[in-house]
Write an enzyme that holds these catalytic residues in place. Structure first.
Site, PDB file in Angstrom:
ATOM      1  N   CYS A  78      39.938  31.855  48.110  1.00 51.69           N
ATOM      2  CA  CYS A  78      40.990  31.971  49.125  1.00 51.69           C
ATOM      3  C   CYS A  78      40.533  31.145  50.315  1.00 51.69           C
ATOM      4  O   CYS A  78      39.498  31.444  50.916  1.00 51.69           O
ATOM      5  CB  CYS A  78      41.206  33.426  49.517  1.00 51.69           C
ATOM      6  SG  CYS A  78      42.368  33.650  50.891  1.00 51.69           S
ATOM      7  N   ASN A  80      41.827  30.560  53.465  1.00 54.07           N
ATOM      8  CA  ASN A  80      41.792  31.255  54.751  1.00 54.07           C
ATOM      9  C   ASN A  80      40.792  32.407  54.723  1.00 54.07           C
ATOM     10  O   ASN A  80      40.124  32.691  55.717  1.00 54.07           O
ATOM     11  CB  ASN A  80      43.188  31.769  55.114  1.00 54.07           C
ATOM     12  CG  ASN A  80      44.075  30.676  55.664  1.00 54.07           C
ATOM     13  OD1 ASN A  80      43.621  29.796  56.389  1.00 54.07           O
ATOM     14  ND2 ASN A  80      45.346  30.709  55.312  1.00 54.07           N
ATOM     15  N   GLU A 191      52.481  33.916  46.838  1.00 52.49           N
ATOM     16  CA  GLU A 191      51.119  34.166  46.361  1.00 52.49           C
ATOM     17  C   GLU A 191      51.048  35.239  45.288  1.00 52.49           C
ATOM     18  O   GLU A 191      51.656  36.310  45.423  1.00 52.49           O
ATOM     19  CB  GLU A 191      50.223  34.591  47.524  1.00 52.49           C
ATOM     20  CG  GLU A 191      49.740  33.446  48.388  1.00 52.49           C
ATOM     21  CD  GLU A 191      48.525  33.829  49.205  1.00 52.49           C
ATOM     22  OE1 GLU A 191      47.452  34.078  48.617  1.00 52.49           O
ATOM     23  OE2 GLU A 191      48.649  33.891  50.445  1.00 52.49           O
ATOM     24  N   CYS A 201      48.567  30.204  53.248  1.00 49.08           N
ATOM     25  CA  CYS A 201      47.671  30.227  52.086  1.00 49.08           C
ATOM     26  C   CYS A 201      46.828  28.962  52.151  1.00 49.08           C
ATOM     27  O   CYS A 201      47.361  27.851  52.019  1.00 49.08           O
ATOM     28  CB  CYS A 201      48.464  30.288  50.787  1.00 49.08           C
ATOM     29  SG  CYS A 201      47.424  30.123  49.308  1.00 49.08           S
TER      30      CYS A 201
END
Length: 257
Positions: A78, A80, A191, A201
């Site tokens: 991921c 972020n 997502e 995202c």
């Protein structure tokens, strides 16, 4: 248990560290619930890597993580989340400003400078350039997790039902992207694990940027704007994509197991 709540360009995460590695999928569902928990897109757990403790035994990897989506499913990467995680590790003295940690997608490098955090993502992979669905051309690109990317002139026309169908058909996140007049990008993402559009995202923005760059629609260092409206800075070098932006430590609290 003490946990921190972080926001990174609209994605929010609950983060804590521990020496114990175990399945926390049920905890993720509980703690990420918007009404009955803290509320977050994901849960991030930092653990020592290969029996190296947090207090300074030498290793080229500072720690590893477990990442859970809000539905309890695990994700390899991921973007972020990696930046929020690195900020948490630095302010809690678990890692230096420039760190490396292990994700399900591989080792990534991250640099923390105040509230600005830059991740160097794993090398992107173009999996398919010729997916035609509903008259639209999609590319499937892996930037740590798989993403479908469609370039459109109208970013406002994002069919969530279509995105949901494609997400299940191709087991990938679904993104639409538009190239702005100034050569930057706007991105919207549906997502997996959240099962809806999210405010941002990181790996999705990276996938959109990489497709636009491969098609010579953008330069090698640009700004990208997710649905949250906050600016991210993306660049590409010989092997990897760099991904930089501000993170916010929202609060620290105590929760029960």
């Amino acid at each position: 248990m003490t946990v921190s709540k972080y926001s990174a360009n609209g994605n929010d995460f609950v983060i804590f560290h521990t020496f114990i590695k175990k399945d926390r999928s049920e905890l993720a569902k509980k703690i990420c619930h918007r009404q009955n928990g803290i509320g977050a897109d994901g849960l991030i757990v930092l653990i020592p890597h290969d029996k190296v403790d947090f207090q300074g035994n030498q290793s080229n990897i500072d720690f590893e993580w477990q990442f859970y989506n809000s539905d309890g499913s695990e994700a390899s990467m991921c973007g972020n989340g990696s930046r929020a995680c690195a900020h948490y590790a630095f302010v809690n003295e678990l890692a230096p400003k420039s760190m490396k940690f292990l994700t399900g997608a591989g080792v990534i490098g991250v640099d923390v400078e105040g509230n600005m955090v830059q991740s160097e993502l794993t090398p992107p992979k173009i999996l398919d350039k010729n997916i035609m669905e509903n008259g639209k051309l999609w590319w499937k690109i892996d930037t740590g997790v798989p993403h479908l990317v469609h370039i459109t002139k109208n970013i406002d026309l994002f069919d969530i039902n279509e995105a949901r169908e494609l997400r299940h058909k191709y087991n990938a996140n679904v993104n639409i992207v538009t190239v702005l007049a100034d050569g930057n990008l706007r991105v919207r993402t549906y997502e997996r694990g959240v099962e809806n559009e999210t405010l941002a995202c990181g790996t999705g923005m990276a996938a959109c940027f990489y497709r636009a760059y491969q098609e010579a629609l953008v330069q090698n260092n640009i700004e990208v704007y997710p649905t949250s409206g906050e600016v991210l800075y993306l660049g590409v070098n010989d092997k990897t994509i760099t991904f930089s932006g501000e993170v916010k430590k929202v609060f620290v609290t105590e929760v029960g197991n």
